[in-house]
Design an enzyme around this catalytic site. Structure first.
Site, mmCIF file in Angstrom:
data_model
loop_
_atom_site.group_PDB
_atom_site.id
_atom_site.type_symbol
_atom_site.label_atom_id
_atom_site.label_comp_id
_atom_site.label_asym_id
_atom_site.label_seq_id
_atom_site.Cartn_x
_atom_site.Cartn_y
_atom_site.Cartn_z
ATOM 1 N N VAL A 231 0.841 -1.202 0.000
ATOM 2 C CA VAL A 231 0.000 0.000 0.000
ATOM 3 C C VAL A 231 0.876 1.252 0.000
ATOM 4 O O VAL A 231 0.617 2.209 -0.750
ATOM 5 C CB VAL A 231 -0.959 -0.009 1.206
ATOM 6 C CG1 VAL A 231 -1.654 1.351 1.349
ATOM 7 C CG2 VAL A 231 -2.002 -1.111 1.049
ATOM 8 N N THR A 234 2.410 1.740 -3.437
ATOM 9 C CA THR A 234 1.400 2.186 -4.401
ATOM 10 C C THR A 234 1.016 3.638 -4.170
ATOM 11 O O THR A 234 0.895 4.429 -5.110
ATOM 12 C CB THR A 234 0.143 1.303 -4.307
ATOM 13 O OG1 THR A 234 0.503 -0.059 -4.508
ATOM 14 C CG2 THR A 234 -0.887 1.702 -5.351
ATOM 15 N N GLU A 235 0.814 3.987 -2.915
ATOM 16 C CA GLU A 235 0.331 5.332 -2.581
ATOM 17 C C GLU A 235 1.386 6.408 -2.771
ATOM 18 O O GLU A 235 1.066 7.524 -3.208
ATOM 19 C CB GLU A 235 -0.168 5.354 -1.133
ATOM 20 C CG GLU A 235 -1.429 4.540 -0.884
ATOM 21 C CD GLU A 235 -2.675 5.175 -1.470
ATOM 22 O OE1 GLU A 235 -2.586 6.293 -2.010
ATOM 23 O OE2 GLU A 235 -3.740 4.545 -1.395
ATOM 24 N N SER A 236 2.657 6.115 -2.431
ATOM 25 C CA SER A 236 3.627 7.205 -2.350
ATOM 26 C C SER A 236 5.043 6.862 -2.793
ATOM 27 O O SER A 236 5.911 7.746 -2.760
ATOM 28 C CB SER A 236 3.684 7.718 -0.907
ATOM 29 O OG SER A 236 4.245 6.727 -0.052
ATOM 30 N N TYR A 364 -5.946 0.188 -8.981
ATOM 31 C CA TYR A 364 -5.343 0.184 -7.651
ATOM 32 C C TYR A 364 -5.217 -1.238 -7.105
ATOM 33 O O TYR A 364 -4.161 -1.630 -6.595
ATOM 34 C CB TYR A 364 -6.184 1.046 -6.702
ATOM 35 C CG TYR A 364 -5.587 1.230 -5.333
ATOM 36 C CD1 TYR A 364 -4.644 2.223 -5.096
ATOM 37 C CD2 TYR A 364 -5.968 0.419 -4.265
ATOM 38 C CE1 TYR A 364 -4.097 2.399 -3.837
ATOM 39 C CE2 TYR A 364 -5.424 0.588 -3.006
ATOM 40 C CZ TYR A 364 -4.485 1.582 -2.801
ATOM 41 O OH TYR A 364 -3.928 1.752 -1.561
#
Length: 378
Positions: A231, A234-236, A364
């Protein structure tokens, strides 16, 4: 080289500078503020009566206005989820880190002493602290150089050495300006910049910084470490300075009024919602993001019977909310849950990656699962 610079600077002063007899500020100038507010982040914009999303949009809009005055619309850059952008010196100078490509660009459009301006910006970028609360992305304030540098281990100097101390950062900056300086013509003049390659394993270097925090959150909330890592990537791309126009902050891109509010209410037993500064702290961010995954797993999606289907659903819900997941199957939440439970995991996966109302959410789930497999193999 020095002689050439003197000739260049003389020409720039003659053609590009203000008619004032005072030279423009080189660096560490008085920060440019829109008003005399007391907010320490974002140049004093009064965001007290705004929602979080309104506040972040106001801060970004103000920064964009100021930066575009110096760079123009075409060359304007703004910080994002996978991109660090920090302006200095009346918005004439900026540092840009592309965490996906592993490139750092330090640039200036300053017309007076661009060499000195660039050197200072390179030093501040290389030595910026790992604590995001020390870096105001929404103004042109300087960065206090204290503590362990965030980029330590992610960049090597021309002698292939880590950069931890000011003397080494200054020495490397001199080398870059002497040997790697480039120019780019702009509509409003010339940009001077250097490009710095990050080490090949820069992503892994950032992962190591947060290993203990992820392990702690995993144990506390019963969420696997590989999922947390996936996560965050993926996010940052493990960028603790990550921001988005939706008002999400930090490594796991937590939105205060949704995931943050749920965690405060249902897990922490705290009133209100987390602040921007709270979520920019990596420990708080990983704790909050993982706690929200726990809420999705044990509360909002507790009625999903198949554990693999639940896993797919909670990943998708982290991006788009539980409502987005259920609306993939039916407009009525109970009917949607019933239909979801009738599907095999591969069928649920197909629906969430092909029929989810939001295109971003479809991609996502696929991204997180692919990254999760990578971390499981480590």
């Amino acid at each position: 080289m020095k002689k050439a610079w003197l000739i260049m600077i003389a020409g720039l002063i003659a053609t590009g500078c203000s008619s004032s007899s005072q030279p423009e500020c080189i660096y560490n100038c008085t920060p440019t503020y829109p008003n005399n507010g007391n907010n320490n982040h974002g140049g004093g914009i009064n965001t007290g009566n705004m929602t979080n999303e309104q506040a972040i949009k106001a801060l970004m809009a103000y920064l964009a206005t100021q930066a575009k005055k110096q760079w123009g619309d075409d060359e304007f850059l703004q910080a994002g989820k996978h991109r660090y952008v920090k302006y200095f010196d009346g918005y004439r100078t900026r540092a840009h880190i592309d965490f996906d490509s592993g490139k750092i660009y330090v640039s200036t459009v300053a017309q007076y002493a661009p060499e000195a301006t660039l050197k200072k910006a390179i030093e501040e970028t290389l030595l910026m602290p790992a604590d995001p609360s020390q870096v105001d992305l929404f103004s042109d304030k300087s960065i206090p150089l204290n503590g362990k540098p965030f980029l330590l281990g992610q960049v090597k100097d021309h002698d292939n050495q880590d950069i931890q101390w000011p003397w080494r950062a200054g020495r490397f900056a001199d080398y870059l300006i002497e040997n790697k300086l480039r120019t780019k013509p702009l509509k409003r003049g010339t940009a001077y910049y250097v490009e710095i390659d990050m080490v090949s394993d820069h992503l892994e270097q950032r992962e190591y910084q947060y290993a203990d925090l992820i392990k702690r959150a995993s144990r506390q909330y019963g969420i696997s470490e590989d999922l947390i890592y996936a996560v965050v990537k993926t996010e940052s791309s493990f960028n603790p300075f990550a921001v988005s126009h939706a008002g999400a902050y930090g490594l796991m891109q937590v939105i205060p009024k949704t995931a943050g509010a749920d965690v405060f209410k249902l897990v922490k037993n705290k009133p209100g919602i987390p602040t921007k500064d709270y979520l920019f702290d990596p420990a708080n961010n990983i704790d909050t993001g993982t706690a929200y995954l726990h809420i999705l797993q044990t509360r909002y999606l507790r009625d999903v019977r198949n554990p693999t289907t639940k896993h797919y659903s909670m990943i998708s819900a982290y991006n788009s909310g539980t409502g987005g997941v259920l609306s993939t199957f039916d407009s009525d939440r109970q009917r949607a849950m019933d239909k979801l439970n009738q599907l095999q995991p591969n069928q649920a996966y197909w629906a969430l990656t092909n029929k989810h109302p939001k295109l971003e959410a479809r991609r996502y789930l696929e991204k997180v699962l692919n990254f999760q497999k990578e971390f499981q193999s480590l």
